[in-house]
Design an enzyme around this catalytic site. Structure first.
Site, PDB file in Angstrom:
ATOM      1  N   GLN A 139      75.082  41.921  64.116  1.00 37.62           N
ATOM      2  CA  GLN A 139      76.173  41.161  63.505  1.00 37.62           C
ATOM      3  C   GLN A 139      77.192  42.044  62.808  1.00 37.62           C
ATOM      4  O   GLN A 139      78.315  41.612  62.557  1.00 37.62           O
ATOM      5  CB  GLN A 139      75.612  40.098  62.561  1.00 37.62           C
ATOM      6  N   CYS A 145      75.094  35.580  60.691  1.00 34.11           N
ATOM      7  CA  CYS A 145      73.737  35.371  61.219  1.00 34.11           C
ATOM      8  C   CYS A 145      73.595  33.991  61.854  1.00 34.11           C
ATOM      9  O   CYS A 145      72.910  33.842  62.870  1.00 34.11           O
ATOM     10  CB  CYS A 145      72.724  35.524  60.095  1.00 34.11           C
ATOM     11  N   HIS A 285      69.255  33.338  55.328  1.00 33.32           N
ATOM     12  CA  HIS A 285      69.523  34.135  56.527  1.00 33.32           C
ATOM     13  C   HIS A 285      68.961  33.420  57.759  1.00 33.32           C
ATOM     14  O   HIS A 285      67.777  33.105  57.802  1.00 33.32           O
ATOM     15  CB  HIS A 285      68.871  35.509  56.355  1.00 33.32           C
ATOM     16  N   ASN A 307      65.912  39.270  64.830  1.00 34.06           N
ATOM     17  CA  ASN A 307      66.988  39.407  63.855  1.00 34.06           C
ATOM     18  C   ASN A 307      68.277  39.811  64.572  1.00 34.06           C
ATOM     19  O   ASN A 307      68.267  40.079  65.777  1.00 34.06           O
ATOM     20  CB  ASN A 307      66.588  40.449  62.795  1.00 34.06           C
TER      21      ASN A 307
END
Ligand SMILES: *[C@@H]1O[C@H](CO)[C@@H](O)[C@H](O)[C@H]1NC(C)=O
Ligand SMILES: *[C@@H]1O[C@H](CO)[C@@H](O)[C@H](O)[C@H]1NC(C)=O
Length: 339
Positions: A139, A145, A285, A307
């Site tokens: 990102q 996110c 997140h 992630n």
């Protein structure tokens, strides 16, 4: 008396040599770090500042990993590309999931997940092995996110529907969901994004509308190049890890939100993560849940999360976190797109 003086001098010179060696050693680590991650700084002052931050993190990671060797903790830390960024800088730009206003009215538009009856769920599931997960993305310094969790979940459902894995455009979501209440690099929300994709008639592929970690002045969606569609979203009963397990086992990757404020600063490397601070159920997140498993040596059940911090972070971009404790609020707000 003079003997004492000589001993004093000797130990002073030894101490000096040791600290000099330590400085050389430290500077070597920083030089290595710069080389590996191709770091260039605008000025000498900036470089010195970044080196100070790096060395502080380096010492912390060493100490933590000594504790890991002693069996005091279940996971390891490691230097990654974020080692020259302070914790505060990192926290301010690397999460970005936000409930923003009027979230209940968004949630009301979702369908309800009903866990399948009469099925036995497997002990482990990993959608990466089944081809439903794209490569780990990054990102950058943008609180986006939420866009990555959205694309990840839709990539999975699109794959299950068509057997084709297509990387979808986060930039499309960043630029075009402002009217849905998302705030670009300052946070946003996956359910609003699923609704946008539904209303918009689809989303572009990442190759068509590439990501560049900044909000554009206008939405550049190309209606002639739709890569995937969504009919809305399904929400999983909040705080029910059994329902979450059933969903990820039987449906595919699920978009979740978790408290990432304390991923041991930003240096998780491997093992089942655990941190008392992180148990706090304050998700900030968004991530993609791609499966679950069990660590036989420690007898710990874990979730597998993708992630969006690149592959230098974690296990090639992934983290395992404990199951059965609603870790960091992971089960508070899971959802997936309806295709
Ligand atoms: C290592 O373990 C000791 C003893 O439990 C603890 O005081 C210390 O804070 C730990 N260090 C890190 C970096 O976690
Ligand atoms: C852990 O144990 C289970 C059950 O005995 C076994 O099926 C699985 O393969 C083991 N996993 C690993 C990684 O060894």
């Amino acid at each position: 008396m003079w003997q004492l003086f000589v001993v004093g001098l000797l130990s002073l010179s030894i101490a000096l040599r040791i600290s000099h060696a330590a400085i050389v050693e430290d500077s070597k680590h920083f030089q290595q770090f710069k080389l590996v991650y191709n770091k260039h700084y605008a000025s000498d002052a900036e470089e010195r500042k970044r080196e100070r931050i790096f060395l502080k993190h380096f010492a912390f990671i060493e100490e933590h990993n000594q504790n890991f060797t002693k069996g005091l903790t279940s996971f390891e830390l490691g230097i990654n590309e974020y080692a020259d960024v302070s914790e505060e800088e990192f926290a301010s730009t690397m999460s970005g999931s936000d409930e923003i206003y009027d979230y209940p009215s968004v949630l009301k538009q979702g369908a309800t997940f009903i866990p399948p009856a009469n099925v036995e769920l497997p002990d482990m599931v990993d959608w990466r092995e089944l081809g439903a997960v794209t490569a780990v993305k990054k990102q950058g310094r943008c609180g986006s996110c939420w866009a990555f969790a959205t694309t990840g979940a839709l990539e999975g459902q699109h794959f299950r529907k068509t057997s084709k894995l297509v990387s979808l455009s986060e930039q499309n979501l960043l630029d075009c969901t402002i009217t849905y209440g998302n705030k670009g690099c300052n946070g946003g929300n996956k359910e609003r994004s699923f609704l946008y994709i539904r209303d918009n008639g689809g989303i572009n592929a990442a190759t068509v509308y590439p990501y560049h970690a900044q909000l554009d002045a206008e939405c550049l969606f190309d209606a002639s190049a739709i890569a995937a569609k969504s009919k809305g979203f399904v929400k999983i009963t909040p705080d029910d890890e059994d329902a979450l397990k059933a969903a990820v086992a039987t449906v595919g990757p699920i978009a979740v939100k978790i408290n990432a404020k304390c991923f041991r600063k930003q240096f998780y490397r491997q093992g089942v993560f655990n941190d008392e601070l992180c148990e706090e159920r304050k998700p900030n997140h968004a991530m993609l849940l791609v499966g679950y498993g069990r660590d036989n040596t420690t007898n710990t059940d874990y979730w597998i999360l993708k992630n969006s911090w690149g592959v230098s972070w974690g296990m090639d971009g992934y983290i395992n976190v404990p199951r059965h404790v609603n870790f960091g609020g992971i089960a508070m707000r899971p959802s997936y797109p309806l295709v």
